[in-house]
Design a protein around this motif. Structure first.
Motif, PDB file in Angstrom:
ATOM      1  N   LYS A  49       0.572  -1.177   0.004  1.00 37.87           N
ATOM      2  CA  LYS A  49       0.143   0.036   0.051  1.00 37.87           C
ATOM      3  C   LYS A  49       0.844   1.296   0.088  1.00 37.87           C
ATOM      4  N   VAL A  50       1.711   1.289   1.032  1.00 35.34           N
ATOM      5  CA  VAL A  50       2.778   2.601   0.931  1.00 35.34           C
ATOM      6  C   VAL A  50       3.356   2.614  -0.400  1.00 35.34           C
ATOM      7  N   LYS A  51       4.073   1.455  -0.968  1.00 35.64           N
ATOM      8  CA  LYS A  51       4.635   1.666  -2.212  1.00 35.64           C
ATOM      9  C   LYS A  51       3.776   2.188  -3.396  1.00 35.64           C
ATOM     10  N   ALA A  52       2.345   1.789  -3.129  1.00 37.09           N
ATOM     11  CA  ALA A  52       1.395   2.206  -4.255  1.00 37.09           C
ATOM     12  C   ALA A  52       1.328   3.657  -4.181  1.00 37.09           C
ATOM     13  N   ARG A  53       1.200   4.214  -3.230  1.00 37.48           N
ATOM     14  CA  ARG A  53       0.998   5.783  -3.036  1.00 37.48           C
ATOM     15  C   ARG A  53       2.328   6.364  -3.239  1.00 37.48           C
ATOM     16  N   TYR A  54       3.462   5.664  -2.935  1.00 34.07           N
ATOM     17  CA  TYR A  54       4.850   6.307  -3.399  1.00 34.07           C
ATOM     18  C   TYR A  54       4.838   6.536  -4.738  1.00 34.07           C
ATOM     19  N   GLY A  55       4.379   5.434  -5.610  1.00 31.08           N
ATOM     20  CA  GLY A  55       4.379   5.351  -6.843  1.00 31.08           C
ATOM     21  C   GLY A  55       3.475   6.484  -7.384  1.00 31.08           C
ATOM     22  N   GLU A  56       2.348   6.850  -6.982  1.00 32.18           N
ATOM     23  CA  GLU A  56       1.496   7.847  -7.464  1.00 32.18           C
ATOM     24  C   GLU A  56       2.164   9.150  -7.318  1.00 32.18           C
ATOM     25  N   LEU A  57       2.747   9.499  -6.064  1.00 38.27           N
ATOM     26  CA  LEU A  57       3.603  10.626  -5.590  1.00 38.27           C
ATOM     27  C   LEU A  57       4.475  10.952  -6.648  1.00 38.27           C
ATOM     28  N   ASN A  58       5.300   9.855  -6.906  1.00 36.55           N
ATOM     29  CA  ASN A  58       6.382   9.946  -7.747  1.00 36.55           C
ATOM     30  C   ASN A  58       6.043  10.388  -9.298  1.00 36.55           C
ATOM     31  N   ASP A  59       5.071   9.881  -9.856  1.00 32.16           N
ATOM     32  CA  ASP A  59       4.356  10.331 -10.971  1.00 32.16           C
ATOM     33  C   ASP A  59       4.265  11.765 -10.795  1.00 32.16           C
ATOM     34  N   LYS A 102      16.008  10.807  -9.455  1.00 33.96           N
ATOM     35  CA  LYS A 102      16.956   9.737  -9.225  1.00 33.96           C
ATOM     36  C   LYS A 102      16.662   8.856  -8.187  1.00 33.96           C
ATOM     37  N   ALA A 103      16.119   7.582  -8.596  1.00 32.33           N
ATOM     38  CA  ALA A 103      15.790   6.437  -7.565  1.00 32.33           C
ATOM     39  C   ALA A 103      16.755   5.815  -6.860  1.00 32.33           C
ATOM     40  N   THR A 104      16.651   5.552  -5.606  1.00 36.40           N
ATOM     41  CA  THR A 104      17.578   4.473  -4.925  1.00 36.40           C
ATOM     42  C   THR A 104      16.573   3.574  -4.120  1.00 36.40           C
ATOM     43  N   LEU A 107       9.513  -4.144   4.778  1.00 35.45           N
ATOM     44  CA  LEU A 107       9.652  -2.939   5.729  1.00 35.45           C
ATOM     45  C   LEU A 107      10.497  -3.215   6.879  1.00 35.45           C
ATOM     46  N   ALA A 108      10.668  -4.471   7.257  1.00 34.44           N
ATOM     47  CA  ALA A 108      11.480  -4.919   8.103  1.00 34.44           C
ATOM     48  C   ALA A 108      12.901  -4.526   7.867  1.00 34.44           C
ATOM     49  N   GLY A 109      13.411  -4.464   6.416  1.00 38.63           N
ATOM     50  CA  GLY A 109      14.523  -3.973   6.052  1.00 38.63           C
ATOM     51  C   GLY A 109      14.805  -2.441   6.140  1.00 38.63           C
ATOM     52  N   LEU A 110      13.489  -1.759   5.839  1.00 38.23           N
ATOM     53  CA  LEU A 110      13.605  -0.399   6.196  1.00 38.23           C
ATOM     54  C   LEU A 110      13.723  -0.150   7.395  1.00 38.23           C
ATOM     55  N   ASN A 111      13.118  -0.607   8.366  1.00 38.34           N
ATOM     56  CA  ASN A 111      13.124  -0.211   9.883  1.00 38.34           C
ATOM     57  C   ASN A 111      14.356  -0.513  10.403  1.00 38.34           C
ATOM     58  N   GLY A 112      15.041  -1.583   9.910  1.00 40.31           N
ATOM     59  CA  GLY A 112      16.409  -1.838  10.618  1.00 40.31           C
ATOM     60  C   GLY A 112      17.358  -1.177   9.757  1.00 40.31           C
ATOM     61  N   GLY A 113      17.299  -0.215   8.967  1.00 46.72           N
ATOM     62  CA  GLY A 113      18.187   0.573   8.219  1.00 46.72           C
ATOM     63  C   GLY A 113      19.051  -0.449   7.200  1.00 46.72           C
ATOM     64  N   LYS A 114      18.599  -1.454   6.900  1.00 48.82           N
ATOM     65  CA  LYS A 114      19.281  -2.340   5.939  1.00 48.82           C
ATOM     66  C   LYS A 114      18.967  -1.931   4.260  1.00 48.82           C
ATOM     67  N   SER A 115      17.716  -1.478   4.263  1.00 48.17           N
ATOM     68  CA  SER A 115      17.338  -1.225   2.925  1.00 48.17           C
ATOM     69  C   SER A 115      16.967   0.264   2.739  1.00 48.17           C
ATOM     70  N   TRP A 116      16.724   0.495   1.498  1.00 51.94           N
ATOM     71  CA  TRP A 116      16.523   2.048   1.119  1.00 51.94           C
ATOM     72  C   TRP A 116      15.507   2.054   0.090  1.00 51.94           C
ATOM     73  N   HIS A 117      14.469   3.069   0.274  1.00 53.64           N
ATOM     74  CA  HIS A 117      13.310   3.056  -1.181  1.00 53.64           C
ATOM     75  C   HIS A 117      13.116   4.647  -1.086  1.00 53.64           C
ATOM     76  N   PHE A 118      13.952   5.511  -2.000  1.00 55.50           N
ATOM     77  CA  PHE A 118      13.595   6.719  -2.115  1.00 55.50           C
ATOM     78  C   PHE A 118      13.966   7.190  -3.453  1.00 55.50           C
ATOM     79  N   THR A 119      13.549   8.452  -3.637  1.00 59.70           N
ATOM     80  CA  THR A 119      13.862   9.191  -4.813  1.00 59.70           C
ATOM     81  C   THR A 119      14.108  10.579  -4.709  1.00 59.70           C
ATOM     82  N   SER A 145      10.438   9.443  -0.074  1.00 60.48           N
ATOM     83  CA  SER A 145      10.901   8.060   0.506  1.00 60.48           C
ATOM     84  C   SER A 145       9.842   7.313   1.192  1.00 60.48           C
ATOM     85  N   VAL A 146      10.030   6.140   1.352  1.00 59.82           N
ATOM     86  CA  VAL A 146       9.110   4.997   2.108  1.00 59.82           C
ATOM     87  C   VAL A 146      10.062   4.719   3.260  1.00 59.82           C
ATOM     88  N   ARG A 147       9.327   4.663   4.510  1.00 56.48           N
ATOM     89  CA  ARG A 147      10.114   4.489   5.661  1.00 56.48           C
ATOM     90  C   ARG A 147       9.029   3.467   6.541  1.00 56.48           C
TER      91      ARG A 147
END
Length: 212
Positions: free
Chosen positions: A115-125, A135-137, A152-164, A176-178
């Motif tokens: 759900k949060v990635k879907a909204r992230y995609g809408e805002l990115n558009d 520039k997406a990471t 989400l566990a990866g984002l919460n633990g600082g192991k993963s990133w999802h931002f533009t 970003s998604v957090r």
């Protein structure tokens, strides 16, 4: 508000022929005009003071910071996008609005982040249409964090990133998604006025120098 406080803890001129140019008076050299700074989000205006914002009917509540800058949550804004829970405005050390941060409502019970990635995609558009392609990471943290169910566990633990990140005249913007925990995500949108940010960085450095 506590969770968000932690989140808060970039004309062509007509040519003159050589024959005519000899008869024209010599103009003083000039620098090209700087492009206008892109507008602030949510109906705000860059450089306004706390008092000027309040005079527009915007209600401000202080958000304490360790840095000593003037930071407030803002309500009563004239423009907002759907799903925003909190907006924080930062006036730095000289009482001039230079940074705006928005955080969304929670997206609970969704460890995959659908759900949060879907909204992230809408805002990115929307941001891409307005400011150009960003520039997406999008990076997962390896091991179990490469599995979709641990997004989400990866984002919460600082192991993963999802931002533009996006660029506009005088602005740097990040979407970003957090994650609040391994099941609850949210998105964050940050606008920095890059020119006013220079003044903030200088004032912060001077402040730290005087503190030591």
């Amino acid at each position: 508000m506590n969770r968000f406080a932690a989140v808060v803890m970039g004309l062509a001129l007509g040519a003159v022929s050589p024959a005519l140019a000899a008869d024209l008076p010599k103009a003083a050299p000039s620098s090209p005009a700087a492009p206008a700074v892109a507008a602030a989000p949510f109906g705000l205006e860059w450089g306004l003071s706390k008092e000027e914002l309040e005079a527009k009917g915007i209600k401000l509540a202080e958000v304490p910071t360790n840095e000593g800058s003037q930071r407030f949550s803002a309500t009563g804004l004239s423009k907002l996008v759907a799903g925003v829970e909190t907006v924080v405005v930062d006036f730095g050390f000289d009482n001039r609005l230079w940074k705006v941060i928005a955080a969304s409502e929670d997206f609970p019970n969704d460890p995959y982040g659908f759900k949060v990635k879907a909204r992230y995609g809408e805002l990115n558009d929307i941001l891409t249409e307005k400011y150009g392609k960003g520039k997406a990471t999008h990076r997962t943290g390896g091991s179990i964090y490469d599995e979709a169910r641990y997004f989400l566990a990866g984002l919460n633990g600082g192991k993963s990133w999802h931002f533009t990140t996006y660029s506009a005249p005088g602005l740097s913007i990040e979407l970003s998604v957090r994650a609040k925990d391994s099941d609850t995500g949210y998105w964050v949108l940050i606008y920095n006025n890059t020119e006013l940010a220079k003044g903030y960085d200088k004032a912060k450095a001077n402040r730290e120098k005087n503190a030591l």
